[in-house]
Design an enzyme around this catalytic site. Structure first.
Site, mmCIF file in Angstrom:
data_model
loop_
_atom_site.group_PDB
_atom_site.id
_atom_site.type_symbol
_atom_site.label_atom_id
_atom_site.label_comp_id
_atom_site.label_asym_id
_atom_site.label_seq_id
_atom_site.Cartn_x
_atom_site.Cartn_y
_atom_site.Cartn_z
ATOM 1 N N HIS A 40 -19.504 21.255 15.767
ATOM 2 C CA HIS A 40 -19.967 22.436 15.029
ATOM 3 C C HIS A 40 -21.478 22.354 14.807
ATOM 4 O O HIS A 40 -22.192 23.330 14.955
ATOM 5 C CB HIS A 40 -19.340 22.497 13.630
ATOM 6 C CG HIS A 40 -17.861 22.712 13.623
ATOM 7 N ND1 HIS A 40 -17.235 23.577 14.492
ATOM 8 C CD2 HIS A 40 -16.893 22.201 12.840
ATOM 9 C CE1 HIS A 40 -15.947 23.572 14.224
ATOM 10 N NE2 HIS A 40 -15.700 22.742 13.233
ATOM 11 N N ARG B 228 -16.230 32.561 28.581
ATOM 12 C CA ARG B 228 -15.078 31.712 28.242
ATOM 13 C C ARG B 228 -14.143 32.542 27.366
ATOM 14 O O ARG B 228 -14.568 33.040 26.321
ATOM 15 C CB ARG B 228 -15.531 30.466 27.495
ATOM 16 C CG ARG B 228 -16.387 29.521 28.336
ATOM 17 C CD ARG B 228 -16.766 28.287 27.516
ATOM 18 N NE ARG B 228 -17.298 27.215 28.326
ATOM 19 C CZ ARG B 228 -18.594 26.906 28.393
ATOM 20 N NH1 ARG B 228 -19.481 27.594 27.712
ATOM 21 N NH2 ARG B 228 -18.999 25.895 29.150
ATOM 22 N N ARG C 134 -13.767 34.133 32.846
ATOM 23 C CA ARG C 134 -12.908 33.015 33.256
ATOM 24 C C ARG C 134 -11.571 33.168 32.548
ATOM 25 O O ARG C 134 -11.527 33.381 31.333
ATOM 26 C CB ARG C 134 -13.542 31.682 32.880
ATOM 27 C CG ARG C 134 -12.701 30.514 33.381
ATOM 28 C CD ARG C 134 -13.326 29.199 33.054
ATOM 29 N NE ARG C 134 -13.318 28.946 31.626
ATOM 30 C CZ ARG C 134 -13.947 27.920 31.063
ATOM 31 N NH1 ARG C 134 -14.646 27.083 31.797
ATOM 32 N NH2 ARG C 134 -13.892 27.726 29.764
ATOM 33 N N GLU D 120 -14.137 22.143 39.770
ATOM 34 C CA GLU D 120 -14.350 21.155 38.704
ATOM 35 C C GLU D 120 -13.369 19.992 38.790
ATOM 36 O O GLU D 120 -13.289 19.178 37.880
ATOM 37 C CB GLU D 120 -14.315 21.816 37.322
ATOM 38 C CG GLU D 120 -13.112 22.672 37.047
ATOM 39 C CD GLU D 120 -13.189 23.423 35.710
ATOM 40 O OE1 GLU D 120 -14.075 23.143 34.903
ATOM 41 O OE2 GLU D 120 -12.329 24.287 35.495
ATOM 42 N N ASN E 260 -19.572 20.150 34.008
ATOM 43 C CA ASN E 260 -19.151 19.384 32.823
ATOM 44 C C ASN E 260 -17.863 18.618 33.120
ATOM 45 O O ASN E 260 -17.756 17.422 32.882
ATOM 46 C CB ASN E 260 -18.891 20.300 31.619
ATOM 47 C CG ASN E 260 -20.100 21.130 31.266
ATOM 48 O OD1 ASN E 260 -21.189 20.842 31.718
ATOM 49 N ND2 ASN E 260 -19.897 22.166 30.470
ATOM 50 N N ASP E 261 -16.884 19.344 33.633
ATOM 51 C CA ASP E 261 -15.618 18.680 33.942
ATOM 52 C C ASP E 261 -15.700 17.891 35.237
ATOM 53 O O ASP E 261 -15.148 16.794 35.332
ATOM 54 C CB ASP E 261 -14.489 19.713 34.050
ATOM 55 C CG ASP E 261 -13.961 20.069 32.681
ATOM 56 O OD1 ASP E 261 -13.708 19.135 31.899
ATOM 57 O OD2 ASP E 261 -13.825 21.266 32.389
ATOM 58 N N ARG F 180 -13.664 12.176 28.342
ATOM 59 C CA ARG F 180 -14.756 12.768 27.559
ATOM 60 C C ARG F 180 -14.888 12.172 26.164
ATOM 61 O O ARG F 180 -15.969 12.126 25.608
ATOM 62 C CB ARG F 180 -14.454 14.254 27.349
ATOM 63 C CG ARG F 180 -15.026 15.130 28.395
ATOM 64 C CD ARG F 180 -14.801 16.558 27.988
ATOM 65 N NE ARG F 180 -15.908 17.339 28.479
ATOM 66 C CZ ARG F 180 -15.804 18.559 28.966
ATOM 67 N NH1 ARG F 180 -14.653 19.153 29.012
ATOM 68 N NH2 ARG F 180 -16.842 19.199 29.422
ATOM 69 N N CYS G 198 -22.208 26.510 36.580
ATOM 70 C CA CYS G 198 -22.175 26.997 35.197
ATOM 71 C C CYS G 198 -22.008 25.865 34.181
ATOM 72 O O CYS G 198 -21.772 26.116 33.012
ATOM 73 C CB CYS G 198 -21.064 28.029 35.029
ATOM 74 S SG CYS G 198 -19.428 27.408 35.410
HETATM 75 C C1 PEP Z 1 -17.531 23.029 33.190
HETATM 76 O O1 PEP Z 1 -16.512 22.340 33.191
HETATM 77 O O2 PEP Z 1 -18.611 22.687 33.694
HETATM 78 C C2 PEP Z 1 -17.523 24.358 32.526
HETATM 79 C C3 PEP Z 1 -18.543 25.169 32.615
HETATM 80 O O3 PEP Z 1 -16.436 24.683 31.803
HETATM 81 P P1 PEP Z 1 -16.125 24.171 30.311
HETATM 82 O O4 PEP Z 1 -17.362 23.498 29.809
HETATM 83 O O5 PEP Z 1 -15.760 25.405 29.555
HETATM 84 O O6 PEP Z 1 -14.981 23.259 30.542
HETATM 85 MG MG MG Z 2 -14.594 23.140 32.734
#
Ligand code: PEP
Ligand code: MG
Length: 589
Positions: free
Chosen positions: A189, A296, A331, A430, A453-454, A464, A501
């Site tokens: 947050h 999202r 998405r 991803e 990210n994933d 993570r 992204c």
């Molecule tokens: C990602 O995984 O890079 C992504 C943009 O999706 P999220 O961060 O919502 O999992």
């Molecule tokens: Mg993702």
């Protein structure tokens, strides 16, 4: 206090210089045995504290500005917790059975509950520990007679073990120069809120509470991740100059946010924004983004009740029409892993990140999925929209979605409901499986979007939430670099566009490499878009290609980082320091 330097995770850029203000009372924990006759009085004190906490949370809720409306739900959840029998009854019983004061009983109960929630597999429930701790701190302050916060106090740097949105709302937001906390990560947050408010912030600052003193001067460097306690004259002069330069630079990038993202040699890139809810549309408008590269859709689902088709339709149609004629990539629902539907909690998956998440969940629960797709197809007539499928690992998943879309088209036609026909369909790359079959996916889809990210976590096989392996999260790892190149090339061979992204798109080094690999579009948080566009305008395609080529040829991550730094410094000069540069500074031990 002697000068001391601490480090944390920079989550909101900028530099703040001010005096430390502890959000919570950092006094000694009260630890008093009582006689059985006093138990009733202590219990009454706790009940009164709970009533006061609910009232103060209601006040915080009223202070939430419109652009941060989503935090009302977080505060409402904390109000519920302040009356939750699990918390209150357990503490009341403890007072009586152990003959201890209310503050002590409360502390034990909060610790026990936090421990319980933290050990849960389900990340949604694990996150509840943050709320329990926040409510516990408020109750403790009421019990120990803390004075209500004076909202008019002079500007300062909020310092806390952890902050909840209600804590921040209690302050005069103009008086918060910076935020530093011990707890929290890039998606906490504190992180999201401080970015939304443009307040420099660091989380995960080890040793903060042991070293910081109330009212002491502190420098928060939300660019490099450093906290300077008790700075000397020279530090103050240096950082004051840096803060002012950064403010000028940031203003400049925001003023020019609507200029195109065109490299020095004329190559144009599309810079898009990632949005989480319709509340962010104003931020989108001022960001200068060329469209929404990732919308999202989870937010509407995480509030408890499943949203109806009409509710979703209204949300999506509003976003589509306000972004039009620019495109919005919606998405489809990506629940699982760090975003859980309450219903999913009952699944008790041993490892939700590798479980029924994203498209897997949607194909299993087709009722939920079809409702969302119908709303998305109907909203398609309100603007320029596309669909993006998360967590794809096989071609069959995409084909199954195409079949469902055809059925829904017939259904909507029969019901005479206007909807988008031939909506553009893309997939998120991803998972390592998606990378390996990116050529086949590119033939089946209209575009690809790489979720770094994933992808980085799944490629490196790291959890993570596991600090012990976070050092392996290195976007410059050859496995990541090769996966990006492979995906970009496959998309281009099949004649479709490819974007990125994930957070990597906002990192100077990541951005330059992606441009060099030939990516068509980048998508990042609205607050990062002006800086990204500014950076693109200073880079040139040939330099980026040379950099990407050299990095792809090497397996020495340290050398790659050094090389990237040199090249970027040549192109961006001292401005390089105005980006968070996480990639250039991080690394394996
Ligand atoms: C990602 O995984 O890079 C992504 C943009 O999706 P999220 O961060 O919502 O999992
Ligand atoms: Mg993702």
């Amino acid at each position: 206090m002697a000068r001391a330097q601490l480090f944390g995770i920079p989550v909101s850029p900028g530099i703040a210089i001010g005096s430390i203000r502890f959000m919570h009372d950092m006094g000694q924990n009260e630890q008093r045995h009582i006689s059985p006759d006093d138990a009733l009085q202590e219990q009454e004190a706790l009940r009164t504290a709970a009533t006061e906490v609910r009232a103060s949370l209601a006040q915080s809720m009223a202070n939430v500005p419109e652009e941060l409306a989503e935090y009302r739900d977080v505060i409402a959840a904390q109000m519920e917790l302040a009356r939750d029998p699990k918390l209150l009854n357990a503490a009341l019983a403890r007072i009586e059975h152990k003959c201890i004061c209310a503050a002590w009983a409360l502390r034990h109960t909060v610790e026990e509950l936090c421990e319980l929630f933290r050990s849960m597999d389900d990340p949604y429930l694990r996150d509840r520990a943050q709320d329990i701790r926040a409510v516990g701190l408020r109750l403790r302050e009421c019990l120990t007679g803390r004075q209500p916060r004076d909202r008019s106090q002079s500007p300062s740097v909020l310092t806390a073990e952890d902050l909840s949105p209600a804590d921040v709302m209690e302050m005069d937001l103009n008086g918060v120069l910076g935020i530093i906390t011990v707890e929290g990560g890039p998606t906490s947050h504190t992180a999201i809120l401080s970015r939304g408010l443009h307040i420099p912030a660091l989380v995960g600052v080890t040793g903060l509470l042991e070293n910081a003193l109330e009212n002491e001067t502190v420098i928060v460097d939300g660019l490099s991740g450093c906290v300077l306690l008790g700075p000397d004259e020279e530090d103050l002069a240096r950082y004051t100059a840096r803060r002012d330069e950064y403010a000028l630079w940031e203003n400049h990038t925001r003023r020019n946010a609507h200029w195109p993202a065109e490299m020095c040699d004329g190559v144009r890139i599309r810079a898009h924004a990632n949005l989480e809810s319709a509340d962010e549309l104003d931020n989108f408008a001022s960001s200068g983004a060329d469209g929404v590269g990732l919308y999202r859709t989870e937010f509407a689902y995480l509030k408890g009740e499943l949203p109806s088709e009409e509710e979703l339709f209204r949300e999506y149609a509003e976003v589509a029409s306000r972004v039009a004629p620019r495109r919005v990539v919606f998405r489809t629902l990506d629940v699982g892993a760090d975003k859980m539907l309450r219903a999913q909690a009952s699944l008790r998956e041993p490892n939700p990140a590798l479980g029924l998440r994203g498209i897997r969940f949607c194909l299993r629960h087709q009722g939920i999925f079809r409702t969302q797709l119908r709303a998305l197809l109907r909203a398609g007539v309100a603007g320029n929209t596309a669909l993006l499928l998360p967590m794809i690992s096989s071609l069959g998943e995409v084909q199954a979605v195409r079949r469902i879309l055809r059925e829904l088209h017939e259904e909507l036609l029969a019901q005479n409901l206007p909807h988008a026909t031939n909506i553009s369909l893309g997939v998120m790359v991803e998972t390592p499986a998606a990378v390996m079959i990116c050529d086949a996916l590119a033939r089946e889809c209209d575009f690809l979007s790489i979720g770094t990210n994933d992808l980085i976590h799944y490629l490196m096989a790291i959890d993570r939430n596991n600090r012990h392996v976070s050092y392996l999260h290195d976007p410059l790892h050859p496995a990541v670099m090769r996966s990006l190149k492979r995906t970009i090339d496959a998309a281009h061979r099949e004649g479709i566009g490819v974007s990125v992204c994930g957070e990597l798109a906002a990192d100077p080094c990541g951005l330059a490499i992606l441009l060099g690999m030939g990516v068509d579009a980048l998508s990042a948080a609205p607050c990062s878009v002006p800086g990204i566009k500014h950076m693109i305008r200073q880079l040139n395609a040939v330099t980026c290609q040379e950099l990407a080529h050299s990095i792809l040829m090497s397996t020495d991550v340290r050398a790659c980082r050094h090389m990237a730094y040199e090249k970027l410094h040549q192109s961006l000069g001292p401005e390089l320091a105005f980006h968070t540069n996480s990639l250039l500074h991080q690394g394996q031990p």
